[in-house]
Design a protein around this motif. Structure first.
Motif, PDB file in Angstrom:
ATOM      1  N   TYR A   9       0.832  -1.210   0.000  1.00  0.00           N
ATOM      2  CA  TYR A   9       0.000   0.000   0.000  1.00  0.00           C
ATOM      3  C   TYR A   9       0.866   1.260   0.000  1.00  0.00           C
ATOM      4  O   TYR A   9       0.520   2.271  -0.625  1.00  0.00           O
ATOM      5  N   ILE A  10       1.986   1.205   0.698  1.00  0.00           N
ATOM      6  CA  ILE A  10       2.827   2.381   0.945  1.00  0.00           C
ATOM      7  C   ILE A  10       3.199   3.152  -0.328  1.00  0.00           C
ATOM      8  O   ILE A  10       3.173   4.393  -0.327  1.00  0.00           O
ATOM      9  N   PRO A  11       3.558   2.484  -1.447  1.00  0.00           N
ATOM     10  CA  PRO A  11       3.918   3.257  -2.656  1.00  0.00           C
ATOM     11  C   PRO A  11       2.823   4.207  -3.129  1.00  0.00           C
ATOM     12  O   PRO A  11       3.121   5.219  -3.792  1.00  0.00           O
ATOM     13  N   SER A  12       1.563   3.911  -2.792  1.00  0.00           N
ATOM     14  CA  SER A  12       0.471   4.788  -3.226  1.00  0.00           C
ATOM     15  C   SER A  12       0.526   6.145  -2.532  1.00  0.00           C
ATOM     16  O   SER A  12      -0.116   7.105  -2.974  1.00  0.00           O
ATOM     17  N   ARG A  13       1.300   6.247  -1.444  1.00  0.00           N
ATOM     18  CA  ARG A  13       1.451   7.509  -0.724  1.00  0.00           C
ATOM     19  C   ARG A  13       2.583   8.360  -1.291  1.00  0.00           C
ATOM     20  O   ARG A  13       2.789   9.490  -0.856  1.00  0.00           O
ATOM     21  N   GLY A  14       3.316   7.811  -2.249  1.00  0.00           N
ATOM     22  CA  GLY A  14       4.433   8.542  -2.834  1.00  0.00           C
ATOM     23  C   GLY A  14       5.733   8.244  -2.110  1.00  0.00           C
ATOM     24  O   GLY A  14       5.734   7.870  -0.935  1.00  0.00           O
ATOM     25  N   ALA A  15       6.834   8.394  -2.810  1.00  0.00           N
ATOM     26  CA  ALA A  15       8.143   8.082  -2.247  1.00  0.00           C
ATOM     27  C   ALA A  15       8.726   9.299  -1.532  1.00  0.00           C
ATOM     28  O   ALA A  15       8.678  10.419  -2.053  1.00  0.00           O
ATOM     29  N   PRO A  16       9.274   9.105  -0.316  1.00  0.00           N
ATOM     30  CA  PRO A  16       9.950  10.209   0.379  1.00  0.00           C
ATOM     31  C   PRO A  16      11.112  10.731  -0.468  1.00  0.00           C
ATOM     32  O   PRO A  16      11.815   9.956  -1.119  1.00  0.00           O
ATOM     33  N   ASN A 201      17.133   7.713   7.558  1.00  0.00           N
ATOM     34  CA  ASN A 201      16.590   8.124   6.265  1.00  0.00           C
ATOM     35  C   ASN A 201      16.336   9.628   6.220  1.00  0.00           C
ATOM     36  O   ASN A 201      16.558  10.266   5.183  1.00  0.00           O
ATOM     37  N   VAL A 202      15.885  10.202   7.336  1.00  0.00           N
ATOM     38  CA  VAL A 202      15.660  11.647   7.383  1.00  0.00           C
ATOM     39  C   VAL A 202      16.976  12.389   7.188  1.00  0.00           C
ATOM     40  O   VAL A 202      17.046  13.383   6.446  1.00  0.00           O
ATOM     41  N   LEU A 203      18.033  11.919   7.833  1.00  0.00           N
ATOM     42  CA  LEU A 203      19.349  12.553   7.684  1.00  0.00           C
ATOM     43  C   LEU A 203      19.816  12.478   6.230  1.00  0.00           C
ATOM     44  O   LEU A 203      20.394  13.448   5.707  1.00  0.00           O
ATOM     45  N   PHE A 204      19.572  11.343   5.586  1.00  0.00           N
ATOM     46  CA  PHE A 204      19.926  11.205   4.175  1.00  0.00           C
ATOM     47  C   PHE A 204      19.146  12.204   3.322  1.00  0.00           C
ATOM     48  O   PHE A 204      19.716  12.869   2.445  1.00  0.00           O
ATOM     49  N   LEU A 205      17.840  12.304   3.576  1.00  0.00           N
ATOM     50  CA  LEU A 205      17.002  13.198   2.784  1.00  0.00           C
ATOM     51  C   LEU A 205      17.382  14.655   3.020  1.00  0.00           C
ATOM     52  O   LEU A 205      17.393  15.469   2.090  1.00  0.00           O
ATOM     53  N   GLU A 206      17.679  14.989   4.274  1.00  0.00           N
ATOM     54  CA  GLU A 206      18.099  16.357   4.589  1.00  0.00           C
ATOM     55  C   GLU A 206      19.405  16.712   3.884  1.00  0.00           C
ATOM     56  O   GLU A 206      19.661  17.867   3.546  1.00  0.00           O
ATOM     57  N   ALA A 207      20.231  15.692   3.646  1.00  0.00           N
ATOM     58  CA  ALA A 207      21.506  15.906   2.949  1.00  0.00           C
ATOM     59  C   ALA A 207      21.339  15.873   1.434  1.00  0.00           C
ATOM     60  O   ALA A 207      22.318  15.983   0.696  1.00  0.00           O
ATOM     61  N   GLY A 208      20.097  15.697   0.978  1.00  0.00           N
ATOM     62  CA  GLY A 208      19.830  15.681  -0.453  1.00  0.00           C
ATOM     63  C   GLY A 208      20.009  14.332  -1.106  1.00  0.00           C
ATOM     64  O   GLY A 208      20.053  14.231  -2.336  1.00  0.00           O
ATOM     65  N   SER A 210      18.450  10.819  -1.963  1.00  0.00           N
ATOM     66  CA  SER A 210      17.126  10.188  -2.053  1.00  0.00           C
ATOM     67  C   SER A 210      17.178   8.667  -1.940  1.00  0.00           C
ATOM     68  O   SER A 210      16.143   8.013  -1.907  1.00  0.00           O
ATOM     69  N   LYS A 211      18.366   8.093  -1.877  1.00  0.00           N
ATOM     70  CA  LYS A 211      18.519   6.649  -1.773  1.00  0.00           C
ATOM     71  C   LYS A 211      17.906   6.140  -0.467  1.00  0.00           C
ATOM     72  O   LYS A 211      18.254   6.593   0.616  1.00  0.00           O
ATOM     73  N   SER A 212      16.976   5.196  -0.586  1.00  0.00           N
ATOM     74  CA  SER A 212      16.323   4.632   0.593  1.00  0.00           C
ATOM     75  C   SER A 212      17.227   3.602   1.265  1.00  0.00           C
ATOM     76  O   SER A 212      17.923   2.830   0.600  1.00  0.00           O
ATOM     77  N   LEU A 213      17.226   3.600   2.596  1.00  0.00           N
ATOM     78  CA  LEU A 213      18.002   2.620   3.355  1.00  0.00           C
ATOM     79  C   LEU A 213      17.217   1.339   3.600  1.00  0.00           C
ATOM     80  O   LEU A 213      17.768   0.363   4.108  1.00  0.00           O
TER      81      LEU A 213
END
Length: 331
Positions: A9-16, A201-208, A210-213
């Motif tokens: 279901y999660i992909p329907s919410r969009g990717a972080p 994952n938040v630290l990764f996203l904040e650093a720009g 987008s690779k998911s852990l």
């Protein structure tokens, strides 16, 4: 299996993404937490198999094949009702099941190899089996998770399932201090590991980045799977015929909603549910319960058909009196 429904279901919410973490921080945080909760699903399923042990029997293996074939045909028939799909799509569905639905082929291979895996575990001491599992995970983390080796396919492969299966076997036979916590502590560790994944994952996203852990080979995901499994292991539920009735058809939930001709409808419903704001998760729970009820009812028709067919074959003059190999570790 409820977590399998959730993870699909999660992909329907969009990717972080680095953009979403800036524009909608709390929703991105929720999406990451849902991934932390659900990503243990496959590992837990295989841990259960390893804990109880796969007992290789021709009838059991035939039943598994029959269940896959039954839901493959059922999916075609249901799709015919939903969108008037052609029956010729049966052949493309068969191919898609084998090619894209990795878990079916990987689990069938694990089932076939189970006698050899069980025999290997039986011949090893606690120390030897523990060292083997540790080395396996070090190798799979470096070679499979970090180097993205195609043999591991990001954890979606028979090789990965073997390591998890042996972990379940080890947990059943031996006890370590880190696996002897209470049910509440096990659940707390599971949640804390999930939160750690969210923070990383938040630290990764904040650093720009987008690779998911998230991944089945991520050591944090593996540990989360183990502690969620241990949480339920510590709970004394006892015998419950209603749980067992539904559990007998749990795999049918996967076979149904991941059918190549059904999955598109599943995704569409999930996307529509997201439009209801504060009612989203209540509707989602109702949707999941509906899938479980439907699959359980239909799958027990499959069980009755297979039992009837098995009885006829058992009574035939050419039926073999002993057509099974039982592993000493099976239960």
């Amino acid at each position: 299996m409820a977590l399998v429904l959730l993870i699909h279901y999660i992909p329907s919410r969009g990717a972080p993404s680095p953009e979403s973490i800036r524009t909608d921080f709390w929703d991105t945080l929720l999406n990451l937490e849902l991934r932390s909760i659900a990503f243990v699903c496959v590992n837990c399923f295989v841990l259960i198999s390893g804990y109880f042990g796969i007992r290789w029997k021709v009838k059991s293996f035939s039943g598994l094949i029959f269940q896959i074939a039954f839901w493959l045909l059922a999916g075609v028939l249901i799709s015919k009702v939903l969108d008037s799909s052609s029956f010729s799509d049966w052949f493309s569905s068969c191919y898609e099941y084998i090619r894209a639905r990795w878990f079916i082929s990987a689990y069938l291979c694990l089932y076939i190899l189970a006698p050899m895996i069980n025999d290997f575990a039986d011949r090893r001491s606690q120390r030897q089996l523990g060292i083997y599992i540790l080395v396996f995970y070090i190798f799979s983390t470096i070679y499979g998770y970090l180097c993205l080796a195609k043999e591991f396919n990001e954890g979606m492969s028979m090789i990965s399932l073997i390591g998890i299966y042996l972990t379940g076997t080890y947990i059943r036979r031996y006890s370590l201090r880190i696996t002897s916590f209470s049910a509440k502590t096990n659940f707390l560790v599971y949640m804390l590991l999930g939160i750690a994944l969210v923070i990383c994952n938040v630290l990764f996203l904040e650093a720009g980045i987008s690779k998911s852990l998230y991944g089945y080979l991520n050591p944090l995901v593996l540990l989360s799977s183990i502690y969620l499994f241990l949480f339920f292991k510590k709970i004394n539920i006892g015998y419950n015929r209603y749980i067992n009735y539904v559990a007998a058809s749990a795999f049918a939930v996967y076979l149904f909603h991941m059918h190549p001709m059904i999955y598109g409808h599943y995704q569409k419903i999930c996307t529509n549910i997201n439009q209801y704001g504060e009612w989203t998760f209540l509707l989602l729970i109702a949707f999941f319960i509906g899938i479980f009820v439907f699959c359980t009812i239909v799958d027990h028709i499959r069980i009755a058909l297979f039992n009837g067919l098995s009885s006829l074959l058992d009574k035939s003059p050419w039926a073999r009196s002993n057509n099974s190999y039982e592993s000493p570790a099976g239960s």
